[in-house]
Design an enzyme around this catalytic site. Structure first.
Site, PDB file in Angstrom:
ATOM      1  N   GLU A 119       0.836  -1.213   0.000  1.00  0.00           N
ATOM      2  CA  GLU A 119       0.000   0.000   0.000  1.00  0.00           C
ATOM      3  C   GLU A 119       0.866   1.256   0.000  1.00  0.00           C
ATOM      4  OE1 GLU A 119       0.749   1.720   2.924  1.00  0.00           O
ATOM      5  OE2 GLU A 119       1.869  -0.075   3.480  1.00  0.00           O
ATOM      6  N   GLU A 162       4.550  -0.344   1.481  1.00  0.00           N
ATOM      7  CA  GLU A 162       4.607  -0.505   0.027  1.00  0.00           C
ATOM      8  C   GLU A 162       4.572  -1.962  -0.419  1.00  0.00           C
ATOM      9  OE1 GLU A 162       8.027   1.479  -1.594  1.00  0.00           O
ATOM     10  OE2 GLU A 162       7.489   3.444  -0.760  1.00  0.00           O
TER      11      GLU A 162
END
Length: 347
Positions: free
Chosen positions: A170, A313
């Protein structure tokens, strides 16, 4: 849509895997969790000699209205800027995914920015940023379900393209705040127990962050027995999409690697919807966010690494993809005692 069948991993395949693992040219159990990984893969894929074909890291990006409360070290504009960085291949997840031989799929699910026709970006925008959870719910109930469905459908789409190992990542400034709220409510933990310093905020901002989360929970009154309600009231789009990725992988009987705190908050929602998803999850690492360990323990998951990571991430998950492949290679390529003509231990 969220009531589809998810089957537990079959013990018969796990037993097949351990029979082979215990016949390899090594003392039994001497490769530790690499052996556990291999046995789980055989069980998940329901194949005595499984193959990891293609790997994808699905990175969901979204903004959060709660950044108005001054709970992050970075302005919300950084979310869109980092999306562009990922599309150019310059982010941490790009580097580690290249190392792992995985493709990065960047998905705009709620960024407060108009990307227009942007090459390489998957546009699935549900909202232009989640609501400020100190004043209103993050999402409507229908939008929360829509975010989960997007995660499920993307897994199905990429599985049809030949991908059979996924990681969930994310990007979203401020998203440790809703993640802490989600974990607090679903694990019945105190806000202080599950809240960390995110991007590296100072002590004053940290105290404000705790108060913001408490206020959000008090105002929105999320129902702890209804994970979709929790997602809608105090979560966010990328958290919902990650829940969908976990549910989608479990329904297709393929493994999913979860990353850090935000990714684990999404997995927690999926777990509370259907606990059987646990069979399909690999917890990549234990981040420095204090709520991460609590969420993992609640699901009965043991992380493979502890590297003091806190980037998100999907970076930790990408690293663990290489370890998962190492476990499978040991299982498939290492000789058995009979094949190698090596004498077994005397019992």
């Amino acid at each position: 849509m969220l009531n589809f069948k998810i089957e537990p991993v079959k013990k018969d395949f796990i037993d097949i895997a351990w029979k082979r693992l215990n016949s390899l040219t090594k003392p039994q159990g001497s490769l530790g969790r690499l052996e556990e990984i291999a046995a789980r893969l055989v069980g998940i894929y329901e194949d005595p000699m499984p193959e990891i074909k293609k790997k994808a890291v699905l990175v969901f990006a979204s903004d959060h209205g709660v950044t108005e409360e001054g709970i992050s070290a970075y302005p919300k504009e950084v979310t869109a800027q980092m999306v562009f960085n990922m599309l150019r291949g310059g982010a941490g997840i790009n580097v580690l995914a290249r190392h792992a031989g995985a493709d990065v799929v960047v998905v705009d699910i709620g960024v407060d920015y108009d990307f227009g026709e942007c090459k390489g970006l998957i546009s699935k925008k549900v909202v232009k940023g989640a609501g400020n959870i100190t004043k209103a719910p993050a999402l409507s109930g229908s939008d929360a379900i829509k975010c989960i469905e997007i995660g499920i459908e993307l897994v199905k789409e990429y599985h049809q393209k030949g991908y059979n190992l996924f990681a969930a990542g994310e990007m979203g400034i401020g998203n440790t705040t809703p993640s802490s709220a989600v974990v607090s409510v679903l694990t019945h933990s105190q806000v202080e127990e599950v809240t960390g310093k995110g991007t590296g905020i100072d002590e004053e901002t940290f105290k404000r962050k705790i108060e913001v989360i408490k206020r959000a929970i008090k105002i929105n009154k999320p129902n702890p027995s209804d994970p979709v309600d929790v997602l809608a009231k105090v979560g966010g789009p990328e958290i919902g999409a990650i829940a969908g990725v976990v549910l989608g992988c479990a329904s297709l009987k393929i493994p999913v690697v979860i990353d850090g705190f935000i990714s684990t908050a999404g997995a927690l929602i999926a777990y509370c919807i259907n606990p059987v998803v646990r069979d399909y999850i690999f917890a990549s690492h234990n981040s420095v966010e204090r709520g991460h360990k609590i969420a993992l323990e609640f699901m009965g998951l043991k992380p493979l690494l502890d590297l003091n990571l806190r980037l998100g991430e999907g970076t930790g998950a990408a690293i663990v993809m290489t370890i998962i492949e190492a476990g499978l290679k040991i299982y498939k390529e290492m000789a058995t005692f009979d094949e190698a003509g090596v004498s077994k231990s005397v019992k």
